[in-house]
Design a protein around this motif. Structure first.
Motif, short mmCIF file in Angstrom:
data_model
loop_
_atom_site.label_atom_id
_atom_site.label_comp_id
_atom_site.label_asym_id
_atom_site.label_seq_id
_atom_site.Cartn_x
_atom_site.Cartn_y
_atom_site.Cartn_z
N THR A 137 0.96 3.90 -3.07
CA THR A 137 0.63 5.30 -2.83
C THR A 137 1.74 6.22 -3.31
O THR A 137 1.49 7.23 -3.98
CB THR A 137 0.37 5.53 -1.32
OG1 THR A 137 -0.73 4.72 -0.90
CG2 THR A 137 0.05 7.00 -1.05
N MET A 138 2.98 5.89 -2.96
CA MET A 138 4.11 6.73 -3.36
C MET A 138 4.27 6.80 -4.87
O MET A 138 4.42 7.88 -5.44
CB MET A 138 5.40 6.21 -2.71
CG MET A 138 5.49 6.48 -1.22
SD MET A 138 7.11 6.03 -0.52
CE MET A 138 6.99 4.25 -0.48
N SER A 141 3.57 11.71 0.59
CA SER A 141 3.21 11.70 -0.84
C SER A 141 1.72 11.92 -1.05
O SER A 141 1.30 12.55 -2.01
CB SER A 141 3.63 10.36 -1.47
OG SER A 141 5.01 10.14 -1.36
N THR A 177 0.83 -1.21 0.00
CA THR A 177 0.00 0.00 0.00
C THR A 177 0.86 1.25 0.00
O THR A 177 0.59 2.21 -0.73
CB THR A 177 -0.93 0.01 1.23
OG1 THR A 177 -1.77 -1.14 1.19
CG2 THR A 177 -1.80 1.26 1.25
N ALA A 178 1.90 1.25 0.83
CA ALA A 178 2.79 2.40 0.89
C ALA A 178 3.48 2.63 -0.46
O ALA A 178 3.55 3.77 -0.95
CB ALA A 178 3.83 2.20 1.99
N ALA A 194 4.83 7.56 2.44
CA ALA A 194 3.56 7.42 1.74
C ALA A 194 2.57 8.49 2.20
O ALA A 194 1.85 9.07 1.38
CB ALA A 194 2.99 6.03 1.97
N CYS A 195 2.54 8.77 3.50
CA CYS A 195 1.65 9.81 4.02
C CYS A 195 2.03 11.18 3.46
O CYS A 195 1.17 11.99 3.11
CB CYS A 195 1.71 9.83 5.55
SG CYS A 195 0.98 8.39 6.34
#
Length: 239
Positions: free
Chosen positions: A28-29, A117, A24-25, A114-115
């Motif tokens: 997302t990135m 991004s 997931t990370a 990721a957060c």
């Protein structure tokens, strides 16, 4: 049954969760880097959260979605019972939103990047200039129905009872004249409290309350009204 559930989460749930978190990370990135952060900053995390609740066999119930307008941006505030608050809101709120979180969370490997991004808002209270930059970032992000989600207690409760609220979320709502939506979380403390190491099976419930609109002018009176009414709305549905 308790022993079987512990064995399941250690041997199956946790390994699958760790792989899903990494994927997931990365998704997302890469997705946000390629473009359309509105999509890639939300949907991979939503599916990851739904998968996590399904993986650990946790039933979820959401009430009150009908009070929301799909074209309005809100500041959502909720009590913070445990780690599964994140999966409950991210997976089942049904709104594209950004988290507001401590800047220290940016250091978590993969997840922090990721957060960042995804455009989540990291709070830096080290100076008035940093606070101003946080407000301006929120103003840029919260457009066209994109909302903000905040845990105004600042940290998970140790006891299951709700702690006092900090002003940050309500200050942003006041400055941007946005409606605040209180949400009550029940069950998360029973699943994994702040001091817990292993999960316990328990249903999760998210109750979305009626939006609280600003009184029409910025200032301490509006801020206190938003904070007080939000606290009371959340508290009255706590089990």
């Amino acid at each position: 049954m308790r022993f079987i559930y512990i064995l399941y989460q250690i041997c199956i749930g946790l390994p699958v969760f760790l792989v899903a978190t990494l994927l997931t990370a990365l998704t997302t990135m890469i997705g946000c880097w390629l473009g359309n952060g509105h999509f890639w900053g939300y949907y991979p995390g939503k599916l990851w959260s739904q998968l996590t609740c399904f993986l650990f066999l946790l039933p979820v119930k959401v009430e009150g979605q009908e009070v929301l307008d799909k074209n309005t941006s809100y500041v959502f505030v909720a009590n913070h019972q445990g780690a599964f608050d994140i999966f409950l809101i991210y997976g089942f709120l049904g709104r594209n939103f950004k988290w507001m979180m401590k800047k220290s969370l940016r250091k978590i490997p993969f997840v922090g990047k990721a957060c960042e991004s995804a455009g989540f808002i990291f709070v830096d209270k080290s100076s008035p200039r940093k606070i101003y930059e946080t407000i301006k970032q929120a103003e840029r992000v919260l457009q066209g129905g994109t909302s903000l989600v905040v845990f105004p207690e600042g940290a998970r409760t140790y006891t299951g009872k709700m702690n006092a609220f900090k002003k940050g979320a309500f200050f942003i709502a006041d400055q941007l004249q946005m409606p605040v939506v209180p949400m009550t979380i029940n069950g998360s403390f029973r699943i994994l409290p702040r001091t817990g190491k292993l999960l316990s099976w328990h249903p999760l419930r998210l109750t979305i309350h009626t939006p609280i609109y600003p009184i029409g002018k910025k200032g301490e009176e509006n801020l206190q009204m938003l904070m007080t009414e939000s606290y009371q709305a959340i508290e009255k549905d706590l089990k």
